[in-house]
Design an enzyme around this catalytic site. Structure first.
Site, short mmCIF file in Angstrom:
data_model
loop_
_atom_site.label_atom_id
_atom_site.label_comp_id
_atom_site.label_asym_id
_atom_site.label_seq_id
_atom_site.Cartn_x
_atom_site.Cartn_y
_atom_site.Cartn_z
N MET A 251 -83.33 19.50 21.04
CA MET A 251 -83.69 18.51 22.05
C MET A 251 -84.01 19.19 23.38
O MET A 251 -83.25 20.04 23.84
CB MET A 251 -82.53 17.51 22.20
CG MET A 251 -82.74 16.47 23.26
SD MET A 251 -84.15 15.37 22.87
CE MET A 251 -84.71 14.98 24.52
N GLU A 252 -85.12 18.73 23.98
CA GLU A 252 -85.70 19.41 25.14
C GLU A 252 -85.14 18.99 26.49
O GLU A 252 -85.83 19.06 27.51
CB GLU A 252 -87.21 19.14 25.14
CG GLU A 252 -87.63 17.68 25.45
CD GLU A 252 -87.90 16.79 24.24
OE1 GLU A 252 -87.35 17.11 23.16
OE2 GLU A 252 -88.63 15.80 24.37
N ASN A 253 -83.86 18.56 26.58
CA ASN A 253 -83.28 18.17 27.86
C ASN A 253 -83.65 19.15 28.97
O ASN A 253 -83.61 20.35 28.78
CB ASN A 253 -81.75 18.14 27.74
CG ASN A 253 -81.30 17.47 26.48
OD1 ASN A 253 -81.58 16.31 26.26
ND2 ASN A 253 -80.63 18.23 25.62
N GLU A 286 -89.38 23.31 21.99
CA GLU A 286 -88.53 22.69 23.03
C GLU A 286 -88.88 23.25 24.40
O GLU A 286 -88.93 22.51 25.38
CB GLU A 286 -87.04 22.90 22.72
CG GLU A 286 -86.57 22.43 21.35
CD GLU A 286 -87.01 21.04 20.95
OE1 GLU A 286 -87.22 20.20 21.84
OE2 GLU A 286 -87.16 20.79 19.74
N GLU A 308 -95.09 14.47 21.67
CA GLU A 308 -94.75 15.16 20.42
C GLU A 308 -95.98 15.75 19.72
O GLU A 308 -95.95 16.89 19.26
CB GLU A 308 -93.96 14.24 19.48
CG GLU A 308 -92.59 13.83 20.03
CD GLU A 308 -91.69 15.00 20.38
OE1 GLU A 308 -91.99 16.14 20.00
OE2 GLU A 308 -90.66 14.76 21.06
N1 B3K Z 1 -87.62 15.11 21.23
C1 B3K Z 1 -86.62 15.48 20.26
C2 B3K Z 1 -86.46 14.48 19.17
C3 B3K Z 1 -85.58 13.35 19.51
C4 B3K Z 1 -85.29 12.51 18.28
C5 B3K Z 1 -84.59 11.27 18.62
N2 B3K Z 1 -84.16 10.55 17.44
C6 B3K Z 1 -86.89 16.82 19.67
C7 B3K Z 1 -88.29 17.28 19.71
O1 B3K Z 1 -89.21 16.65 19.20
O2 B3K Z 1 -88.52 18.30 20.29
ZN ZN Z 2 -90.73 17.54 20.32
#
Ligand code: B3K
Ligand code: ZN
Length: 844
Positions: A251-253, A286, A308
């Protein structure tokens, strides 16, 4: 569950200027205090104040310092507030130790971590949890744990507390917090404008030796994004944390990426070549989100492909640059067909930009991600590389800091090129895979290709309009020389012809080079021409594709007509093996047969009902025939492609191992596993060890090695996942359900860890002949476990339901058994919204 529609989008009534959060961490009772500065949104007349909130215990709330009593429901709260800027304060209590859904703030092996995308922040505190509300966050964490991390740059810290400040406005889904007894592998990167960035990979003690590869991948990604997209990193620090219990890859937080430990920890002894490649790609993915996702985010979740699709496209470009471009393209197409075409062709089909959903987590799909990336690849091909680069510069300049839409994205291309993209936009709105048929004509030196396109109906979309389809074509002369280099045809009509003049002889066409569009190409041709293209095509994708089409045809004739393994096909494989100019990874791809699922779909396309057990048997028979016919060459290839010296994970070394291990798998059908046993006994890396174990299982000689492997690796969770998977993958059709059942009784099996659950049940769904065995045991067992898992972890359960998505292609008996299993899941009391939506769509 309530359905949400794209057409109902309305901007938020209040915007957030800044957020201050204080976490007082405790496993059973964490206190979250929030102080949020709201302002009325000048862009909208609505003044309805609503904050999302789920599973929260509200302790207190105030507006501008005055205590208030909001109206609270299961989904959030409303409250009387001024039509002017004001400060909201609240305190809530949550229980991370009891959070088994792994969404919001939860605990994994004693460490605190978060997962907020898509709508998990509302399980942390009351907030407008929607991506078009972007704010500057300041976070204070209080606990006795040694490491406490959040987004942005570090602020003050001391005994029992740490503060973080993220200067970049962001939506709540990018919030992250981590606290635990962690150790770091550190590094640094100097950006091209001279800014020094501190880099860390944080792991549990004991894993610090498995971080170096991820760190190198991060540095390569940072450099690549500067060089290729002109994007620099924008904080003083970048942290990556490895977590064992995680619902997806990573996850790209903002500034604090959280990774499934399987997507970050790497060592030669414990990780395969495929693991190394995947880790490099996910680290890049990410990291690239920092610009495509974080600096420019999505207005609403219908726009998910905006970040995405683009980020997958960028990580694929990166992998192609770091490794082999043709091999990356071919493996991506195999994956696209295996997952996205399958989705597009059944009850779960949806557009790249969906128009409605019940649970957004169900739309993190191959269609949004992989087809979303294909759409960008087509756009780049249509406008050209230079215009693509200009359009991207404009996108970053115009939308930095925005929550944007697909319309915004297409507009930068229209403004850069003057092109009208209204027809192209159908790629975002129409579901289903277009079928393109092609006919050829030859007269007086003129060669004509006539294309026809159509897209079958998908749920909610009975009629489709023609799309613009970029078709890259080359022509070969009778001696195999290229007489027309790659040229791009733009198919825009339902039917359209293209001519090539001045040719000396009727050419052989090489169509859809580089897989220039995600379509199914129907072309009536014979196996002699396919073998000719496999031998001579200059385009690596079409060369491989010719071999794939040949293999499919030969297998289908064995299946449908009882034919023997085709001698000409075996001869073509022999020539490919003999061609030393080819990349060994490419040769390995040619030797791999189409999957069982691929053959089942091919049977459906031919109007037949697939029999999974018969398909399995035919592939086995062909592999025996390949092993017999090619034995000497395979032995030579095995010997020639041993990689000397210490293990290196680079593409060249991995390519050699891929071919040697493909040979080993086939040879184990001849020698009872003797060579595989030698490799098993001498292997000094996981790629070699696992391939040998797999070959031993193929030869029916893997019992001892399985035990030895377990004894050696019982304390390594990620390696044990491989041990679980491999047994399910290799189980005989009639024995697969029993194998799965036996493994679920193993002391190391747990459904609380998504990696372990997927190792067993993901492999089960992939073992087509076992899962679809006519006893129906597979369906019953899967349903039993999905019902159990749903109570703990709805997201992972819902994702696994896709195992049933192809059910309508099978015979009436199997369909009845599957329906029974699906209805049993649906009848479960308190079934999650996630799983209910999936089963509902599959049954529909
Ligand atoms: N953006 C997250 C995926 C989140 C999924 C939520 N159920 C990882 C990614 O695509 O980089
Ligand atoms: Zn992504």
């Amino acid at each position: 569950g309530r359905t949400i529609y794209l057409k109902d989008y309305a901007p938020p009534a209040y915007l957030v200027e800044r957020v201050e959060l204080t976490f007082v961490l405790a496993p059973e009772a964490t206190r979250v205090k929030s102080r949020i500065r709201f302002t009325p949104n000048p862009g909208t007349a609505s003044r309805d104040f609503f904050l999302h909130g789920e599973e929260l215990k509200l302790v207190s709330a105030s507006v501008d310092g005055q205590a208030v009593t909001p109206a609270v429901t299961d989904e959030g709260l409303t409250c009387e507030v001024p039509d002017a800027p004001f400060t909201w304060e609240a305190e809530v209590e949550i229980a991370p130790a009891r959070n088994t859904a792994l969404e919001g703030l939860y605990m994994s092996n004693g460490m605190y971590c978060t997962q907020c995308e898509a709508e998990g922040f509302r399980k942390i505190t009351y907030y407008p949890d929607r991506p078009d509300v972007m704010a500057v966050f300041t976070v204070r964490i209080e606990s006795e744990l040694p490491v406490m991390l959040s987004n942005g740059n570090p602020g003050a810290s001391g005994a029992g507390f740490a503060e973080w400040h993220d200067p970049w406005p962001k939506p709540a889904y990018l919030f992250a917090l981590v606290a635990g007894e962690l150790v770091n592998h550190s590094g640094s990167f100097t950006t091209r404008s001279g800014k020094d960035v501190e880099l860390n990979v944080w792991v549990r003690p004991g894993d610090e030796g498995k971080c170096a590869f991820a760190m190198e991948s991060l540095k390569k990604s940072m450099k690549w994004d500067e060089e290729v997209y002109g994007r620099e990193y924008d904080l003083d620090i970048f942290n990556i944390v490895a977590v064992d219990d995680f619902n997806m890859g990573a996850m790209e937080n903002k500034g604090l990426n959280i990774f499934n430990s399987a997507a970050v920890l790497a060592s030669p002894e414990t990780s395969t070549d495929a693991n190394f490649e995947r880790i490099e790609a996910i680290i890049a993915h990410e990291y690239f989100h920092n610009w495509t996702g974080n600096r420019i985010t999505c207005r609403d979740w219908f726009q998910l492909c905006l970040k995405e699709g683009l980020t997958v496209f960028r990580d694929a470009q990166f992998t192609a640059d770091m490794r082999s471009e043709p091999v990356k393209r071919i493996t991506d197409v195999i994956d696209l067909r295996g997952r996205q075409f399958r989705e597009d062709n059944g009850p779960l089909a949806h557009p790249v930009r969906p128009e409605s959903f019940v649970e957004i987590n169900n739309f993190y799909t191959a269609t949004v991600y992989e087809k979303g990336a294909e759409v960008i690849g087509m756009l780049k091909r249509l406008v050209g590389d230079e215009a693509y680069a200009k359009a991207l510069d404009l996108y970053f300049e115009r939308h930095d800091g925005d929550a944007a839409t697909i319309e915004d994205w297409l507009k930068v291309f229209e403004d850069t090129t003057g092109r009208d993209l209204s027809q192209f936009k159908r790629w975002y709105s129409q579901a289903g895979t277009p079928r393109v048929s092609v006919d050829e004509a030859w007269e007086d030196g003129t060669y004509t290709l006539t294309f026809r396109q159509s897209t079958p109906p998908t749920p909610g979309q009975p009629v489709k309009d023609p799309r613009v389809i970029p078709i890259a074509v080359g022509l070969l002369g009778p001696n195999g020389d290229e007489v027309q280099e790659t040229t791009l045809l733009e198919l825009t009509e339902a039917e359209q012809s293209f001519t090539f003049e001045g040719l000396a002889a009727k050419p052989v066409p090489s169509i859809l080079r580089g897989f220039s569009a995600p379509v199914i190409l129907d072309r009536e041709t014979d196996n002699a021409e396919r073998a000719f293209l496999l031998a001579h095509d200059t385009d690596p994708f079409c060369k491989w594709e010719a071999g794939r089409a040949l293999a499919r045809d030969v297998l289908l004739r064995m299946l449908n007509e009882g034919a023997a393994p085709d001698k000409a096909f075996l001869g073509a494989l022999s020539s490919t093996l003999a061609d030393e100019s080819l990349d060994p990874a490419f040769v390995a791809l040619v030797l791999a047969l189409p999957s069982e699922d691929d053959l089942a779909q091919a049977q459906v396309d031919a109007g037949l009902v697939p029999d999974p057990q018969a398909i399995h048997a035919v592939r086995e028979r062909m592999r025996d025939a390949m092993a017999e016919a090619l034995e000497d060459q395979l032995r030579a290839a095995y010997a020639a492609h041993q990689v000397p010296g210490p293990y290196r994970p680079d593409a060249d070394a991995a390519a050699s191992r891929a071919l040697a291990n493909t040979a080993l798998m086939l040879l184990s059908r001849r020698d009872g596993g003797a060579l595989a046993q030698t490799q098993y006994d001498t292997a000094d890396n996981m790629t070699q060890q696992l391939a040998a174990l797999s070959a031993l299982l193929t030869a029916g000689a893997g019992e001892e090695a399985l035990k030895a492997f377990e004894a050696q690796w019982k304390d390594d969770r990620l390696v044990m996942d491989k041990w679980f998977s491999l047994q399910v993958a290799h189980a005989e059709p009639g024995d697969t359900a029993a194998t799965v059942e036996r493994l679920t009784r193993h002391p190391a099996f747990t459904m609380k860890n998504p990696n372990r659950f997927r190792a067993v049940f993901g492999a089960f769904a992939m073992n087509q002949a076992g899962f679809h065995h006519d006893s129906g045991d597979g369906y019953r067992l899967m349903a039993d476990w999905l019902i159990e898992l749903d109570a703990l972890n709805p997201q992972t359960t819902a994702r696994m339901c896709s195992a049933f998505q192809t059910w309508r292609r099978y015979d009436a008996d199997r369909q009845a058994l599957i329906r029974e299993a699906l209805e049993r899941i649906m009848a479960k009391k308190d079934l999650s919204r996630d799983t209910a939506e999936m089963i509902g769509r599959i049954l529909d």
